[in-house]
Enzyme design. Structure first.
Site, PDB file in Angstrom:
ATOM      1  N   TYR A   1      -2.216  -0.395  10.748  1.00 39.18           N
ATOM      2  CA  TYR A   1      -2.611  -0.836   9.181  1.00 39.18           C
ATOM      3  C   TYR A   1      -1.242  -1.055   8.732  1.00 39.18           C
ATOM      4  O   TYR A   1      -0.514  -1.659   8.304  1.00 39.18           O
ATOM      5  CB  TYR A   1      -3.724  -1.154   8.741  1.00 39.18           C
ATOM      6  CG  TYR A   1      -3.882  -0.853   6.719  1.00 39.18           C
ATOM      7  CD1 TYR A   1      -3.667  -1.887   6.569  1.00 39.18           C
ATOM      8  CD2 TYR A   1      -3.486   0.236   6.213  1.00 39.18           C
ATOM      9  CE1 TYR A   1      -3.702  -2.320   5.870  1.00 39.18           C
ATOM     10  CE2 TYR A   1      -3.566  -0.298   4.887  1.00 39.18           C
ATOM     11  CZ  TYR A   1      -4.064  -1.537   4.571  1.00 39.18           C
ATOM     12  OH  TYR A   1      -3.872  -1.348   2.981  1.00 39.18           O
TER      13      TYR A   1
ATOM     14  N   LYS B   1       1.716  -3.946   7.092  1.00 39.87           N
ATOM     15  CA  LYS B   1       1.789  -4.101   5.678  1.00 39.87           C
ATOM     16  C   LYS B   1       3.490  -3.699   5.340  1.00 39.87           C
ATOM     17  O   LYS B   1       4.097  -4.768   4.382  1.00 39.87           O
ATOM     18  CB  LYS B   1       1.426  -2.534   4.373  1.00 39.87           C
ATOM     19  CG  LYS B   1      -0.169  -2.645   4.745  1.00 39.87           C
ATOM     20  CD  LYS B   1      -0.781  -4.832   4.555  1.00 39.87           C
ATOM     21  CE  LYS B   1      -0.709  -4.423   2.749  1.00 39.87           C
ATOM     22  NZ  LYS B   1      -0.713  -6.035   2.046  1.00 39.87           N
TER      23      LYS B   1
ATOM     24  N   THR C   1       0.729  -0.973   0.257  1.00 47.06           N
ATOM     25  CA  THR C   1      -0.308  -0.419   0.004  1.00 47.06           C
ATOM     26  C   THR C   1       1.070   1.326   0.112  1.00 47.06           C
ATOM     27  O   THR C   1       2.167   1.343   0.361  1.00 47.06           O
ATOM     28  CB  THR C   1      -1.237  -0.399   1.432  1.00 47.06           C
ATOM     29  OG1 THR C   1      -1.694   1.665   1.413  1.00 47.06           O
ATOM     30  CG2 THR C   1      -0.503  -0.127   1.974  1.00 47.06           C
ATOM     31  N   ASP C   2       0.010   2.301  -0.814  1.00 48.29           N
ATOM     32  CA  ASP C   2       1.016   3.437  -0.384  1.00 48.29           C
ATOM     33  C   ASP C   2       0.873   4.622   1.422  1.00 48.29           C
ATOM     34  O   ASP C   2       2.525   5.271   1.094  1.00 48.29           O
ATOM     35  CB  ASP C   2       0.446   4.805  -1.698  1.00 48.29           C
ATOM     36  CG  ASP C   2      -1.357   4.673  -1.179  1.00 48.29           C
ATOM     37  OD1 ASP C   2      -1.448   4.318  -0.123  1.00 48.29           O
ATOM     38  OD2 ASP C   2      -2.287   5.686  -1.638  1.00 48.29           O
ATOM     39  N   GLU C   3       0.454   3.449   2.155  1.00 51.54           N
ATOM     40  CA  GLU C   3       0.388   3.946   3.564  1.00 51.54           C
ATOM     41  C   GLU C   3       1.946   3.410   4.275  1.00 51.54           C
ATOM     42  O   GLU C   3       2.260   4.286   5.151  1.00 51.54           O
ATOM     43  CB  GLU C   3      -0.586   3.505   3.938  1.00 51.54           C
ATOM     44  CG  GLU C   3      -2.267   4.886   3.342  1.00 51.54           C
ATOM     45  CD  GLU C   3      -3.299   3.577   4.485  1.00 51.54           C
ATOM     46  OE1 GLU C   3      -3.086   4.170   5.652  1.00 51.54           O
ATOM     47  OE2 GLU C   3      -4.382   3.772   4.504  1.00 51.54           O
TER      48      GLU C   3
END
Length: 583
Positions: free
Chosen positions: A75, A79, A48-50
């Site tokens: 979260y 990841k 994810t970009d997060e």
């Protein structure tokens, strides 16, 4: 292609252990399985970009694939952790890994915990759209078909060992998304949008540099307006696709779980409770539906010892508490049959109430030593080992008849044997086997050993009940002992399983009671004409084959965990004699 993950940031604030279990441990399991097969030509890990963390508001260049990972919520942290494992398996084992980091995806079939389908379903129901904070947070949205095409390009053209951003330069504030949806549903944004409490931490912006992927020939094709219309069209045609999702549509959905647990669907409109934690803003927890029946769907017990006294009582307790359970069909010494039981039943916990105590008493074991070893030692160890192999806690009903009074623990002193004390009673072969297996089980970190002594229950017709036994003897000795009132302590064993307690526990009521004191109670409550005769240990030794254990167990560890645990005499009155009172 590894898309599986817990992905909703809101849930991760109240449910972070489940994110670690799925996103990190789950990825590790998948990597190991791929390594073992040796047949995988590509392992596409979807991140994810997060993981990059928050992008500066005035940044004109997005995060590129070599940017530092600075996750800001549970979260994204899981990841990022999963990415490290993927990279390690690529380096250490040569697994052909490729990692992708993408912007937000939207489109048909998406679960409504995500922003766009959540807003669409709320608008369809004529309800207001809740926005965290002031709605100024910026996000980039890609239509699902464009993202699927990106993965196809990466699968066939991507370079092993590389990372690819899947992004768009077209950014939108959350408030803009809400206003666009209001417009398409002919809602007035002034009344159709409400601002609610923000997340504990809400990144302001994620911005990606996706040039590396474009160099492979991919580009975004679906404009925002078209993608949003197609998405709304699908949800209006399939309003009940996900069933009851009212819990996901709340402003701050929370599905609280501990490791191994499951979430409960929550009902909209019910009161919400508030949970606070260190350095964390108030967290809304929707009140969950409760059933009139005491169902406990998280648990399933596998019980060994169906024909035994304790095993039978455990089954009755599970039925009463609504806990799913099954009795094991395999024999303890048969490893393959135990594995079959676990694979077929899929339990969360295993209870071992099987064992050889001898019929009518432990003297039987003196002339059946190999049979005693087979079940009490080999069988118990086999079950513990199989449980460990499957990641299961084994609740093992053992015995406290491995101690006897000595100079350090004299009769009547109130000094009981503790869990860490070394067994000192070897008078019977039964006790030898139980002490032996207890020592070996210390090497297993998945076992909870419960030392039961002279078990008693309210069923005074049961020939295994200690009270029933001594009330039928011609003569009895009179020695104070620690004992276990099953009516009080067996429910505690189930609670111990729920708490995943491990190690050795003296599973007796606090204090001691003598034979004569029990028979005095029997006379007072049950039969005022009852009489008995005592004899000495020396006289007893002439009519039994093996000596008997007499001791006091220190139950302070159990009492600390369960403060309401009654002393042996109080428990006898409450659970045994009062319910059977005849006088």
């Amino acid at each position: 292609m590894h898309f599986a993950a817990q992905t909703h940031v809101d849930n991760s604030f109240g449910n972070s252990f489940e994110f670690t279990k799925n996103n990190i441990y789950g990825t590790h399991v998948l990597l190991e399985a791929c390594k073992v097969t040796g047949q995988i030509r590509r392992f596409i890990h979807v991140s994810t970009d997060e993981v990059y963390g928050e992008t500066d508001e005035d940044a004109v260049v997005g995060n590129h694939e070599a940017s530092q990972l600075l996750p800001t919520n549970p979260y994204s942290a899981t990841k990022a952790g999963a990415e490290m494992l993927v990279m390690a398996y690529g380096r250490s084992y040569g697994l052909p890994v490729i990692t992708t980091r993408g912007n937000n995806v939207y489109g048909p079939n998406q679960f409504p915990e995500k922003l766009i389908p959540k807003f669409i379903l709320l608008a369809m129901r004529g309800k207001t759209l809740p926005i965290h904070g002031d709605g100024a947070n910026v996000r980039s949205y890609l239509y699902c078909e464009d993202v699927a095409e990106a993965f196809e390009v990466i699968l066939h053209k991507g370079e092993v060992g590389h990372v690819y951003n899947i992004g768009t330069k077209k950014e939108r504030r959350v408030i803009d998304v809400a206003e666009d949806i209001c417009k398409l549903f002919s809602m007035d944004p002034e009344t159709g949008i409400k601002f609610v409490e923000n997340r504990p931490f809400n990144d302001q912006r994620y911005f990606l540099d996706d040039q590396k992927l474009k160099n492979l020939g991919w580009s975004e094709r679906t404009v925002w307006e078209d993608g949003l219309k197609k998405t709304i069209e699908w949800y209006t045609q399939n309003p009940d696709w996900w069933g009851d999702v009212s819990g996901a549509l709340l402003p701050h959905p929370r599905m609280l779980m501990m490791p191994g647990g499951r979430h409960f669907d929550c009902e909209e409109g019910k009161d919400s409770s508030y949970v606070t934690g260190p350095n964390q803003t108030r967290m809304v927890v929707p009140t969950c539906k409760t059933s009139s029946s005491p169902q406990t769907p998280d648990l399933k017990f596998l019980i060994y010892g169906r024909t035994g006294w304790i095993g039978g009582l455990l089954g009755q307790l599970c039925e009463k508490q609504g806990i799913p359970f099954e009795y094991g069909r395999g024999r303890l010494e048969d490893r393959s049959s135990l594995m079959a039981d676990i694979q077929n039943i899929k339990p969360t916990h295993v209870f071992n109430a099987a064992g050889v105590t001898g019929r009518p008493n432990v003297d039987w074991c003196e002339s059946h030593k190999t049979e005693t070893i087979r079940t009490n030692v080999a069988g118990t160890l086999t079950l513990a080992d199989v449980c460990r192999e499957h990641g299961l806690l084994m609740m093992n009903f053992a015995t406290g008849c491995i101690f006897e009074y000595d100079a350090g623990h004299p009769e009547g002193s109130g000094i009981g044997y503790k869990e860490e004390d070394k067994p000192n009673f070897i008078g019977s072969f039964y006790s030898k086997t139980k002490a032996m297996v207890e020592e070996l089980l210390k090497e297993y970190d998945n076992v909870c050993t419960l030392r039961v002594r002279m078990p008693i229950s309210s069923d005074l017709n049961n020939p295994r009940n200690f009270i029933t036994k001594i009330s039928r003897y011609n003569k009895v000795v009179n020695i104070p002992n620690s004992m276990t009132v099953l009516d009080e302590l067996l429910p505690i064993s189930i609670e111990m399983a729920k708490r995943n307690l491990k190690g050795i526990w003296n599973f007796t009521n606090p204090g001691v009671v003598s034979h004569n004191e029990i028979l005095e109670m029997y006379k007072a409550f049950i039969d005022p004409k009852f009489q008995w005769v005592n004899f000495t240990l020396e006289e007893q030794a002439k009519v039994i084959v093996a000596p008997r254990s007499n001791n006091e167990m220190d139950a302070s560890k159990l009492k600390k965990e369960f403060p309401d645990l009654l002393s042996i005499k109080e428990s006898l009155v409450k659970y045994v004699f009062e319910p059977n009172k005849r006088t």
